[in-house]
Enzyme design. Structure first.
Site, short mmCIF file in Angstrom:
data_model
loop_
_atom_site.label_atom_id
_atom_site.label_comp_id
_atom_site.label_asym_id
_atom_site.label_seq_id
_atom_site.Cartn_x
_atom_site.Cartn_y
_atom_site.Cartn_z
CG ASN A 15 -2.44 -1.34 1.01
OD1 ASN A 15 -2.71 -0.40 0.41
ND2 ASN A 15 -3.04 -1.94 1.80
CG ASN A 106 -6.10 2.08 10.32
OD1 ASN A 106 -4.68 1.50 9.66
ND2 ASN A 106 -6.58 1.00 11.05
CG HIS A 108 -9.84 -3.01 9.18
ND1 HIS A 108 -8.83 -3.34 10.35
CD2 HIS A 108 -10.38 -3.90 9.08
CE1 HIS A 108 -8.77 -4.63 10.80
NE2 HIS A 108 -9.84 -4.77 10.61
C1 GRF Z 1 -3.17 -4.70 4.40
O1 GRF Z 1 -3.91 -5.31 4.07
C2 GRF Z 1 -4.13 -3.25 5.24
O2 GRF Z 1 -4.97 -3.59 5.23
C3 GRF Z 1 -4.09 -4.39 6.78
O3 GRF Z 1 -1.89 -4.66 6.89
C4 GRF Z 1 -2.28 -4.92 4.56
C5 GRF Z 1 -0.57 -4.14 4.95
O4 GRF Z 1 -0.21 -4.69 3.74
N1 GRF Z 1 -3.86 -3.48 7.62
P1 GRF Z 1 0.80 -4.22 3.15
O5 GRF Z 1 2.36 -4.06 3.84
O6 GRF Z 1 0.79 -2.22 2.35
O7 GRF Z 1 0.97 -4.76 1.58
#
Ligand code: GRF
Length: 196
Positions: A15, A106, A108
């Site tokens: 992300n 955030n 989720h």
């Molecule tokens: C994501 O699915 C987010 O929603 C959750 O942790 C994951 C992190 O993935 N809280 P990345 O590190 O961004 O690949």
């Protein structure tokens, strides 16, 4: 005028990478940029992503984060305006919530208020959704307050839970939703909520 973002992450950072790329390749009205990566896990993939993009990173310690100044002086010194949590597994301490009140987002990987709270992260969330027999899951983007996964929701998107889904296959579908929506929702939030 530019709006500097700090992205907090504990893991792979997919992300974080999408958010960095989006604002590097997309002319935003308020010149939004990711200028700091904050991580609590030595060796986490997100630290490589920071290095590859020449973005400074800070590896934070529990004692100072929870019982000290929450690294607020570090964020202020870096002229950070908005804090983005993207797979950050520690609860945000009061000092940081107060210093960036209403300016911490955030994401989720489920449809809050269900499947949120302490211990509900990553595959634990997807296991619970599948075990409950839900036909639908999705993502929730919310403003962070002093409780886990609790603050005001600004966006939700939905996806099916398919027969035979495993936590891994559902997680992959959720990641696609996150990557397609989080950068744009951040931009809209900043355009509407953050003063020039
Ligand atoms: C994501 O699915 C987010 O929603 C959750 O942790 C994951 C992190 O993935 N809280 P990345 O590190 O961004 O690949």
């Amino acid at each position: 005028m530019s709006i500097n973002l700090a992205v907090f992450a504990s893991g792979a950072g997919s992300n974080a990478e999408k958010i960095i790329d989006y604002f590097n390749h997309h002319q935003s009205k308020k010149n939004i940029r990711v200028t700091l990566i904050v991580c609590n896990k030595p060796g986490a993939g997100v630290l490589n992503i920071a290095g590859n993009n020449n973005i400074p990173s800070v590896l934070i310690e529990k004692e100072r984060f929870f019982r000290g100044d929450g690294y607020v002086p570090v964020l202020k010194a870096a002229k950070i305006e908005v804090v983005i949590l993207a797979g950050f597994l520690w609860k945000v301490p009061t000092a940081l919530v107060h210093a960036y009140n209403g300016k911490i987002l955030n994401i989720h990987p489920a449809l809050l208020p269900k499947y949120g709270g302490k211990g509900m992260y990553g595959n634990f969330v997807h296991e619970a959704v599948i075990a409950a027999g839900d036909a639908e899951s999705g993502i929730t983007i919310h403003v962070v307050d002093e409780q886990y996964d609790h603050g005001h929701h600004i966006f939700q998107a939905f996806c099916p839970v398919l027969p035979g889904d495993t936590p891994a296959s559902l997680a992959a579908r959720i990641h696609t939703l996150e990557h397609a929506n989080y950068p744009r929702v951040i931009e809209e939030f900043i355009n509407h909520e953050i003063e020039d």
